[in-house]
Design an enzyme around this catalytic site. Structure first.
Site, PDB file in Angstrom:
ATOM      1  N   LYS A 218     -11.827  52.112 -20.663  1.00  0.00           N
ATOM      2  CA  LYS A 218     -13.194  51.784 -20.266  1.00  0.00           C
ATOM      3  C   LYS A 218     -14.091  53.019 -20.183  1.00  0.00           C
ATOM      4  CE  LYS A 218     -12.476  47.343 -17.983  1.00  0.00           C
ATOM      5  NZ  LYS A 218     -12.538  46.568 -16.729  1.00  0.00           N
ATOM      6  N   ARG A 252      -3.780  45.456 -16.502  1.00  0.00           N
ATOM      7  CA  ARG A 252      -4.290  44.765 -17.700  1.00  0.00           C
ATOM      8  C   ARG A 252      -4.676  45.840 -18.719  1.00  0.00           C
ATOM      9  NH1 ARG A 252      -9.175  43.150 -19.968  1.00  0.00           N
ATOM     10  NH2 ARG A 252      -9.115  41.119 -21.014  1.00  0.00           N
TER      11      ARG A 252
END
Length: 279
Positions: A218, A252
């Site tokens: 991210k 995740r």
């Protein structure tokens, strides 16, 4: 999940299967039958216990996708998955109650991963209660299109904790027992706020619920270090390790092998500490 009890005594890894054309990490986009089947095989062979499949990109400024198109994408991939790996435990990444219901009832999906915590579909909580499947509830403000406009907090941790407290109570009253919390890294939070959240991760232990962390590749990594999502595996592994040491139960990720190795090494370290204390 799917008739199988998944133990979280040791953290588990959830592998991401994106069937969208516009996910922020280009290499994660899988749209052909061959690419999807190969991705599923890789996720499972590298040691993930859950596959999280999404048909609606939740990156900042992502394009709107109709319910019909989202379901069409998911159905295509779920048919492939069920044909080749029928025993796999699958989570559907959706904030739409209708999509969640169809995926569970028609395709055997085992759990629902809702980035909106029920905020974007008023029927989601009742649907989860009716389906009796585990529910991952994430913190986010606004929508994927607007979330980065809502990063102003008086006290970010207090507001997130109150958000979860209220929603957990609402779900409990509906009879939902299996709730997983996701603090929502990258969602309605700027780079510094994401690191503040990581620093306070242990505080979510007060809920006594499993904690999912999703920081894979991210912008909190590459906006700070430089580079791009493609160059953010090392940063992802470092932050996953910190998350594990601060209470994460589920990671995740795009890169399953690296995450599984992080879980093994952190678990080994913790177990050695315990045996030293007990000896």
């Amino acid at each position: 999940m799917k008739g199988t009890l998944v133990s979280l005594s040791t953290p588990v890894v959830m592998g991401i299967l994106n069937v969208t054309p516009d996910s922020f990490y280009a290499d994660s986009r899988k749209q052909t039958e061959a690419a999807i089947e190969e991705r599923i095989r890789t996720i499972l062979s590298e040691g993930a216990q859950i596959i999280d499949i999404g048909g609606y990109s939740s990156r900042p400024d992502a394009a709107e996708v109709s319910l019909e198109e989202e379901m069409e994408r998911l159905a295509f991939a779920l048919d492939i998955l069920n044909a080749h790996y029928p025993e796999a435990i699958v989570s559907v990444d959706t904030f739409r109650a209708g999509v969640a219901r169809e995926c569970v009832e028609e395709y055997g999906v085992a759990m629902i991963n809702d980035i909106s915590g029920g905020e974007l579909d008023a029927g989601m909580f009742a649907t989860v209660a009716n389906l009796k499947v585990p529910y991952i509830m994430m913190h986010m403000r606004g929508t994927p299109q607007t979330m980065q406009q809502y990063t102003g907090y008086t006290d970010m941790m207090e507001e997130i904790m109150l958000y979860f407290a209220s929603k957990v109570r609402e779900l409990r009253l509906l009879g939902v027992n299996d709730i997983i919390l996701d603090p929502g890294f990258g969602f309605s939070k700027n780079v510094d706020q994401n690191y503040q959240l990581m620093n306070h991760l242990q505080e979510f232990g007060v809920f006594g619920l499993p904690l999912l962390v999703g920081i894979s590749r991210k912008s909190m990594i590459y906006k700070y270090l430089g580079g791009s999502p493609a160059e953010s595996l090392n940063g992802t592994t470092v932050l996953n390790t910190i998350a594990l040491m601060n209470g994460a139960d589920i990671l995740r990720v795009h890169d399953v092998k690296a995450a599984v190795e992080a879980v093994k090494l952190v678990t080994k370290t913790v177990n050695c500490q315990l045996s030293t204390i007990n000896s």
